[in-house]
Design a protein around this motif. Structure first.
Motif, PDB file in Angstrom:
ATOM      1  N   ASN A  49       1.264  -6.850  -9.934  1.00  0.00           N
ATOM      2  CA  ASN A  49       0.353  -5.810  -9.872  1.00  0.00           C
ATOM      3  C   ASN A  49       0.057  -5.251  -8.727  1.00  0.00           C
ATOM      4  O   ASN A  49      -0.372  -6.194  -7.791  1.00  0.00           O
ATOM      5  N   ALA A  50       0.303  -3.856  -8.263  1.00  0.00           N
ATOM      6  CA  ALA A  50       0.216  -3.683  -6.954  1.00  0.00           C
ATOM      7  C   ALA A  50      -1.220  -3.718  -6.342  1.00  0.00           C
ATOM      8  O   ALA A  50      -1.479  -4.114  -5.095  1.00  0.00           O
ATOM      9  N   GLN A  51      -2.238  -3.448  -7.046  1.00  0.00           N
ATOM     10  CA  GLN A  51      -3.633  -3.342  -6.679  1.00  0.00           C
ATOM     11  C   GLN A  51      -4.126  -4.766  -6.619  1.00  0.00           C
ATOM     12  O   GLN A  51      -4.902  -5.157  -5.612  1.00  0.00           O
ATOM     13  N   LYS A 100      -2.406   5.952 -12.719  1.00  0.00           N
ATOM     14  CA  LYS A 100      -3.006   4.842 -12.206  1.00  0.00           C
ATOM     15  C   LYS A 100      -3.538   4.033 -13.337  1.00  0.00           C
ATOM     16  O   LYS A 100      -3.785   2.634 -13.106  1.00  0.00           O
ATOM     17  N   LYS A 131       2.728   1.863  -3.393  1.00  0.00           N
ATOM     18  CA  LYS A 131       1.610   2.098  -4.431  1.00  0.00           C
ATOM     19  C   LYS A 131       1.485   3.851  -4.397  1.00  0.00           C
ATOM     20  O   LYS A 131       0.937   4.251  -5.687  1.00  0.00           O
ATOM     21  N   LEU A 184       8.818  -0.019  -6.339  1.00  0.00           N
ATOM     22  CA  LEU A 184       7.887   0.543  -7.353  1.00  0.00           C
ATOM     23  C   LEU A 184       8.438   1.726  -7.874  1.00  0.00           C
ATOM     24  O   LEU A 184       8.787   2.588  -7.086  1.00  0.00           O
ATOM     25  N   LYS A 229       0.794  -1.102  -0.001  1.00  0.00           N
ATOM     26  CA  LYS A 229      -0.034   0.115   0.129  1.00  0.00           C
ATOM     27  C   LYS A 229       0.862   1.184  -0.064  1.00  0.00           C
ATOM     28  O   LYS A 229       0.766   2.004  -0.757  1.00  0.00           O
ATOM     29  N   ASP A 267       2.803   5.328  -7.426  1.00  0.00           N
ATOM     30  CA  ASP A 267       2.035   5.427  -8.709  1.00  0.00           C
ATOM     31  C   ASP A 267       1.295   6.287  -9.087  1.00  0.00           C
ATOM     32  O   ASP A 267       0.135   6.330  -8.644  1.00  0.00           O
TER      33      ASP A 267
END
Length: 364
Positions: free
Chosen positions: A315-317, A266, A260, A287, A257, A263
């Motif tokens: 993928n972070a999400q 988005k 992210k 990241l 989190k 980033d």
């Protein structure tokens, strides 16, 4: 028609039922009988029914605008409310307050679907846990425009699973279904709380047609999605095979989190890079967003098995969704053996959890 009901129960029931109807024809049916006040509404793909206990004075069935009834029922004072027909309209009255509204032609409302012949009892907490742990992995509306089956969750026997082809999740259901169905994941999630029983309604030819859940005074149904769900067994890694990383789940979730936040592009979904060091038992997470020239990194302690200097990009999400769906203290990440294994799906699970999570690595 005349029946006396609790005002708060009436307001809650109507608010629940009106979620499903089409905005162009927001009609609901009210039926007063010995079983109480039955409130029903149908949409293009779903149906909802609520039964409010009450003291029956005069039985009847009427149709009306559900939006009006929802607004006026919510405005009624607490306590006993009389629901009655008055001339060509419906009247709500109680504690000195009274609202009148017009009726609609009942024939304009679709007939309610047949209820499943058999409803299977489930543990409410276990059902909600299973559904919530996989629903996030289904494709969102528009993400798979030509394959609506991917927007659903696949229920078969004691298994529930979902996937958008880049991530997947599967869990064990607290019941064994006698059918193989695909149901919209967003519908399952919206109707997962307090479920006491579930069932499948079949077409005359024996094929599954609708899926139903019952929760207290509510019963909700939705049409099943046609098509064959992907065979996820073909890509599902085995626990303990290949490269393994074990983290404190809360610490890993917090780290992803935090990273992210770097980033800012988005739409591109920048991945978190895992660089394990078997020598000192740590993993460097990083990241980088090349478009905004931002980046970050954090080193975490981990149990590391057979890393072979592989860097894993996830993928972070997707990582956040998967880790949030797990509940155990420690999470294990495994990738399969073989050539190009850094591009093979990564399995995530916690011992004792109801679900397993799968995320496909990103090429970097």
């Amino acid at each position: 028609m005349k029946i006396l009901v609790d005002g708060a129960a009436l307001s809650r029931a109507v608010a629940h039922v009106v979620r499903v109807f089409d905005k162009d024809q927001p009609l609901i049916r009210l039926t007063a009988g010995d079983g109480g006040l039955v409130i029903e509404a149908s949409g293009a793909e779903s149906f909802s029914r609520a039964v409010v206990e009450g003291d029956l004075v005069e039985p009847d069935s009427v149709a009306m605008n559900g939006l009006w009834l929802s607004a006026l029922a919510a405005a009624m004072p607490a306590g006993e409310v009389s629901v009655s027909t008055a001339g060509a309209g419906l009247r709500l009255s109680g504690d000195g307050s009274r609202f009148d509204m017009g009726l609609a032609v009942e024939a304009m409302i679709s007939d309610p679907p047949h209820m499943p012949e058999v409803m299977l009892d489930v543990d409410a907490a276990d059902w909600e846990s299973a559904v919530s742990s996989v629903a996030h992995a289904a494709a969102t509306s528009g993400e798979m425009q030509r394959t609506p089956v991917m927007e659903g969750a696949h229920l078969s026997g004691t298994l529930i699973e979902a996937s958008n082809r880049f991530r997947a999740a599967r869990a064990t259901l607290p019941v064994e279904l006698d059918a193989d169905v695909v149901v919209r994941a967003d519908w399952l999630k919206a109707n997962m709380s307090g479920v006491e029983s579930v069932g499948v309604e079949y077409a005359p030819d024996g094929s599954p047609r609708m899926f139903a859940v019952k929760a207290g005074m509510f019963c909700d149904m939705t049409t099943v999605i046609g098509g064959e769900f992907p065979h996820l067994d073909r890509v599902w890694p085995q626990r303990g095979d290949g490269m393994g990383l074990t983290f404190d789940r809360a610490a890993l979730l917090d780290a992803v989190k935090r990273l992210k936040t770097a980033d800012f592009s988005k739409k591109t979904g920048k991945p978190v890079i895992f660089a394990p060091n078997e020598a000192d038992g740590t993993v460097l997470l990083s990241l980088t967003d090349g478009e905004s020239s931002t980046g970050g990194s954090q080193r975490l302690d981990a149990d590391v098995v057979d890393v072979s200097e592989i860097r894993l990009a996830l993928n972070a999400q997707y990582m956040i969704d998967a880790l949030s769906s797990l509940t155990g203290e420690y999470v294990e990440l495994w990738t399969a053996d073989g050539m190009q294994r850094r591009l093979k799906p990564c399995l995530m699970y916690c011992e004792g959890d109801v679900s397993e999570q799968l995320v496909t690595p990103v090429r970097v």
